[in-house]
Design a protein around this motif. Structure first.
Motif, PDB file in Angstrom:
ATOM      1  N   LYS A 284       0.799  -1.082  -0.027  1.00  0.00           N
ATOM      2  CA  LYS A 284       0.050  -0.135   0.024  1.00  0.00           C
ATOM      3  C   LYS A 284       0.774   1.274  -0.014  1.00  0.00           C
ATOM      4  CE  LYS A 284      -4.169  -1.881   2.126  1.00  0.00           C
ATOM      5  NZ  LYS A 284      -5.045  -1.876   3.380  1.00  0.00           N
ATOM      6  N   ILE A 285       0.331   2.156  -0.757  1.00  0.00           N
ATOM      7  CA  ILE A 285       1.129   3.540  -0.690  1.00  0.00           C
ATOM      8  C   ILE A 285      -0.011   4.831  -0.691  1.00  0.00           C
ATOM      9  CG2 ILE A 285       3.053   2.995  -2.231  1.00  0.00           C
ATOM     10  CD1 ILE A 285       1.113   4.471  -4.297  1.00  0.00           C
ATOM     11  N   LYS A 286       0.594   5.902  -0.254  1.00  0.00           N
ATOM     12  CA  LYS A 286      -0.355   7.031  -0.351  1.00  0.00           C
ATOM     13  C   LYS A 286       0.406   8.196  -1.155  1.00  0.00           C
ATOM     14  CE  LYS A 286      -0.956   7.353   3.886  1.00  0.00           C
ATOM     15  NZ  LYS A 286      -1.648   7.994   5.348  1.00  0.00           N
ATOM     16  N   ILE A 287      -0.551   9.021  -1.873  1.00  0.00           N
ATOM     17  CA  ILE A 287       0.121  10.252  -2.424  1.00  0.00           C
ATOM     18  C   ILE A 287      -0.805  11.288  -2.388  1.00  0.00           C
ATOM     19  CG2 ILE A 287      -1.287   9.208  -4.598  1.00  0.00           C
ATOM     20  CD1 ILE A 287       1.335  10.437  -6.226  1.00  0.00           C
ATOM     21  N   SER A 288      -0.366  12.300  -2.232  1.00  0.00           N
ATOM     22  CA  SER A 288      -0.818  13.616  -2.184  1.00  0.00           C
ATOM     23  C   SER A 288      -0.840  14.423  -3.661  1.00  0.00           C
ATOM     24  CB  SER A 288      -0.417  14.779  -1.458  1.00  0.00           C
ATOM     25  OG  SER A 288      -0.840  15.948  -1.197  1.00  0.00           O
ATOM     26  N   ILE A 289      -2.271  14.431  -3.998  1.00  0.00           N
ATOM     27  CA  ILE A 289      -2.484  15.326  -5.663  1.00  0.00           C
ATOM     28  C   ILE A 289      -3.413  16.485  -5.212  1.00  0.00           C
ATOM     29  CG2 ILE A 289      -3.142  14.889  -7.715  1.00  0.00           C
ATOM     30  CD1 ILE A 289      -3.276  11.677  -7.495  1.00  0.00           C
ATOM     31  N   ASN A 290      -2.767  17.427  -5.512  1.00  0.00           N
ATOM     32  CA  ASN A 290      -3.680  18.778  -5.570  1.00  0.00           C
ATOM     33  C   ASN A 290      -4.370  18.807  -3.810  1.00  0.00           C
ATOM     34  OD1 ASN A 290      -3.078  19.612  -7.995  1.00  0.00           O
ATOM     35  ND2 ASN A 290      -5.143  18.557  -8.697  1.00  0.00           N
ATOM     36  N   ASP A 291      -3.404  18.824  -3.019  1.00  0.00           N
ATOM     37  CA  ASP A 291      -3.814  18.849  -1.463  1.00  0.00           C
ATOM     38  C   ASP A 291      -4.647  17.553  -1.149  1.00  0.00           C
ATOM     39  OD1 ASP A 291      -2.047  20.812  -1.523  1.00  0.00           O
ATOM     40  OD2 ASP A 291      -3.629  22.428  -1.741  1.00  0.00           O
ATOM     41  N   ASP A 292      -5.093  16.753  -2.004  1.00  0.00           N
ATOM     42  CA  ASP A 292      -5.931  15.422  -1.384  1.00  0.00           C
ATOM     43  C   ASP A 292      -5.030  14.173  -1.292  1.00  0.00           C
ATOM     44  OD1 ASP A 292      -8.669  16.566  -1.025  1.00  0.00           O
ATOM     45  OD2 ASP A 292      -8.966  16.635  -3.207  1.00  0.00           O
ATOM     46  N   VAL A 293      -5.524  13.470  -0.463  1.00  0.00           N
ATOM     47  CA  VAL A 293      -4.521  12.273  -0.494  1.00  0.00           C
ATOM     48  C   VAL A 293      -5.320  11.163  -1.064  1.00  0.00           C
ATOM     49  CG1 VAL A 293      -3.522  10.620   1.302  1.00  0.00           C
ATOM     50  CG2 VAL A 293      -3.204  13.315   1.657  1.00  0.00           C
ATOM     51  N   PHE A 294      -4.603  10.279  -1.814  1.00  0.00           N
ATOM     52  CA  PHE A 294      -5.244   9.186  -2.463  1.00  0.00           C
ATOM     53  C   PHE A 294      -4.388   7.827  -2.005  1.00  0.00           C
ATOM     54  CE2 PHE A 294      -6.429  12.961  -4.876  1.00  0.00           C
ATOM     55  CZ  PHE A 294      -7.759  12.340  -5.408  1.00  0.00           C
ATOM     56  N   GLU A 295      -5.092   6.762  -2.004  1.00  0.00           N
ATOM     57  CA  GLU A 295      -4.515   5.400  -1.768  1.00  0.00           C
ATOM     58  C   GLU A 295      -4.402   5.009  -3.129  1.00  0.00           C
ATOM     59  OE1 GLU A 295      -6.745   3.580   1.299  1.00  0.00           O
ATOM     60  OE2 GLU A 295      -5.734   4.863   2.638  1.00  0.00           O
ATOM     61  N   GLY A 296      -3.271   3.878  -2.779  1.00  0.00           N
ATOM     62  CA  GLY A 296      -2.921   3.142  -4.083  1.00  0.00           C
ATOM     63  C   GLY A 296      -2.074   1.752  -3.648  1.00  0.00           C
TER      64      GLY A 296
END
Lengths: 369, 369
Positions: free
Chosen positions: A349-361
């Motif tokens: 599992k990873i997380k990433i911040s795109i335009n201030d929103d955090v998404f999981e992946g």
């Protein structure tokens, strides 16, 4: 996302096809080897769907050639790549990582063996010619190095074989992947390779005779109507799904071939002499600490214009996303990331911040498809 | 003229200032050393007028540095340039043509001597680092070569001295042209040179500490209000009027320094060892056959995205225009052209075809102003 225009100048060289693609609706450019590379004809997703179903003609003149000829040409070409070319054959293309003495990647071209003493290095975006010249001067090699006037036209997509057969006959469909041969059109011989920067099949036409090449360009669109031919360009969605690595995007001089998963092109247990060989032996012994992997992110869009940090559940950085795009196939964002070794596990599992929103992946193997 | 957008990607690197200039209204980009270089903030003519009267802050991080250090660093740097650097001093900048063994130009950087064994080559748009690495490997030089994280901010325009004095004190105004020194700001030392790619006066700040550099960026705009500071970028009108040559536009690897009027940087009658020396001696003996000259054209506008032929009264090609722009000062188009030697005469008449109309013009010396 706000768009910005490109300021044209002689320094960002036009190609022989530029005026044609501008009439045909190119909307965006990138710059590749100091040359304009078309980057969009309207919607990238429409172009992706079309590429996977029909046939496209691409102006990829930005894939410049470095010609190396002369007595020491084979020695120089081998010195620059960790792939063993000692058994290479005339008429074949070879994907070759070019590395420096510290094993850092400098380029990942396709090398064409034109003769025992004549090679074309069909380069990604860096001035390989300057590296070759520097080495040749320093080593006093007997070689001639220059950039010939070659402007590649790519014909890509599942219907490319049929289209090319109509113009060049059955012989062209019998050519093997990464083979090349010469075909006549409008009074000139063209080197044509079974290759291209998509996984949809196709050809690259190394146009040296511009006049004949332009006639061929027009002919491809004329004959191609029945195959629904369209102008196109390397497609971000298709190339990421297929994991075609892009030098400067997915990898650069700070990365070595093992970190980029190019192991099968690293021939350490050979007699051939190339730069970075000892360094790569060290790397192999110690093992790598990070690696390019695929990631799938639960998001509906992304624009990657620089590295974006990937974090774990404790919000520590575990890697960086280097390319990414929304994939209509997966209905998610997919991307190519350099990940710390402990996290290079499928389903990590990873997380990433795109335009201030955090998404999981999660992490996956390459290619995606 | 139709405009096209630039397709951003990690390969066309952003700078630490990109997000700031995008908030400040950048409208167009070029690409320089694989990096985004702002090319317009709205009207180029408005920006030109402002630059000549006030002060601008430019994101010119695309002027990358090649750092060369180590025992053989001076030898390697000298090998690459035809300018004699044997008497060069620490704390000075040197404009240096870099040429290959055939005397073809590879770049025209400013070289900073940081120490007896440490140099920065502040490059125009080509991968000089690959040439340097190739030479160093081939010659087995004891050097370390890398691209440091240096992102230049230029402060340009007649009010630049006053603005910089407000931040750094009187000492910065006393620095001589092409001198450099270190100045403290927000906890970091910054190398600042009295230089820049305009003839309006100013400084280049070689930012290594990004955090401090960003504070400095903001401070320049805060303090600069009273001097009517604006964001800007190298201005095509100003640079052509001033005849600041642009590698890739006005000259390239097919040109030698004599053809480009760089005679005063070619030191053939010296003891120093550099590439292309014998070739340049030959050129000097035989004389050049063409030369960069100015041209003034009776037209109200032009876009030079590739070489445009110049013709004589018999419609024979006599040269090519490589850069050009409408000059509000001359109220005509001015440009930089490579002209056949017999036509390199002031007031020589020329003709040029722009968008199917033929315009008359004449040759002049450089610079225009």
């Amino acid at each position: 996302m706000k768009t910005y225009s490109i300021a044209k100048s002689r320094r960002l060289r036009s190609t022989p096809y530029t005026s044609r693609i501008e009439k045909q609706g190119v909307t965006a450019y990138s710059v590749y080897n100091h040359m304009l590379l078309p980057a969009a004809f309207g919607s990238s997703e429409d172009s992706y769907k079309h590429l996977k179903e029909h046939v496209q003609v691409w102006d990829v003149a930005g894939e410049r050639q470095v010609e190396i000829s002369g007595k020491d040409s084979a020695k120089l070409v081998q010195l620059m790549t960790c792939r063993d070319l000692s058994k290479s054959k005339i008429g074949r293309c070879y994907y070759c990582p070019i590395i420096d003495d510290k094993a850092g990647l400098i380029n990942d071209p396709v090398i064409l063996k034109l003769g025992e003493e004549r090679w074309w290095i069909s380069i990604a975006d860096s001035d390989v010619i300057l590296f070759a010249k520097g080495l040749a001067i320093g080593k006093k090699f007997d070689v001639n190095i220059f950039e010939p006037n070659v402007d590649i036209l790519a014909v890509q997509g599942p219907k490319s074989l049929k289209l090319m057969e109509k113009i060049f006959g059955k012989k062209i469909t019998e050519m093997k992947f990464f083979g090349f041969d010469y075909f006549e059109f409008a009074g000139a011989k063209h080197l044509i390779a079974r290759s291209g920067w998509s996984k949809q099949g196709g050809y690259e036409i190394y146009v040296e005779n511009t006049k004949s090449g332009l006639s061929l360009y027009d002919k491809l669109f004329e004959i191609g109507k029945e195959f629904e031919v369209k102008p196109g360009c390397p497609n971000l969605i298709e190339r990421i799904e297929s994991a075609l690595l892009s030098y400067g995007n997915d990898m650069d001089n700070d990365d070595n071939p093992f970190e980029c998963g190019l192991d099968k092109y690293v021939h350490l247990d050979t007699e051939v002499n190339f730069l970075g060989k000892e360094k790569l032996k060290e790397v192999r012994k110690k093992g790598i600490t990070r690696k390019l992997m695929g990631v799938i992110i639960e998001a509906k869009g992304i624009n990657v214009s620089k590295s974006i940090n990937l974090i774990n559940e404790k919000n520590s950085k575990i890697g960086e996303l280097r390319s990414g795009v929304y994939s209509p196939h997966f209905k998610k964002v997919i991307g190519i990331a350099m990940l710390d070794k402990p996290y290079c596990k499928v389903s990590q599992k990873i997380k990433i911040s795109i335009n201030d929103d955090v998404f999981e992946g999660k992490v996956c193997d390459l290619p995606f498809i």
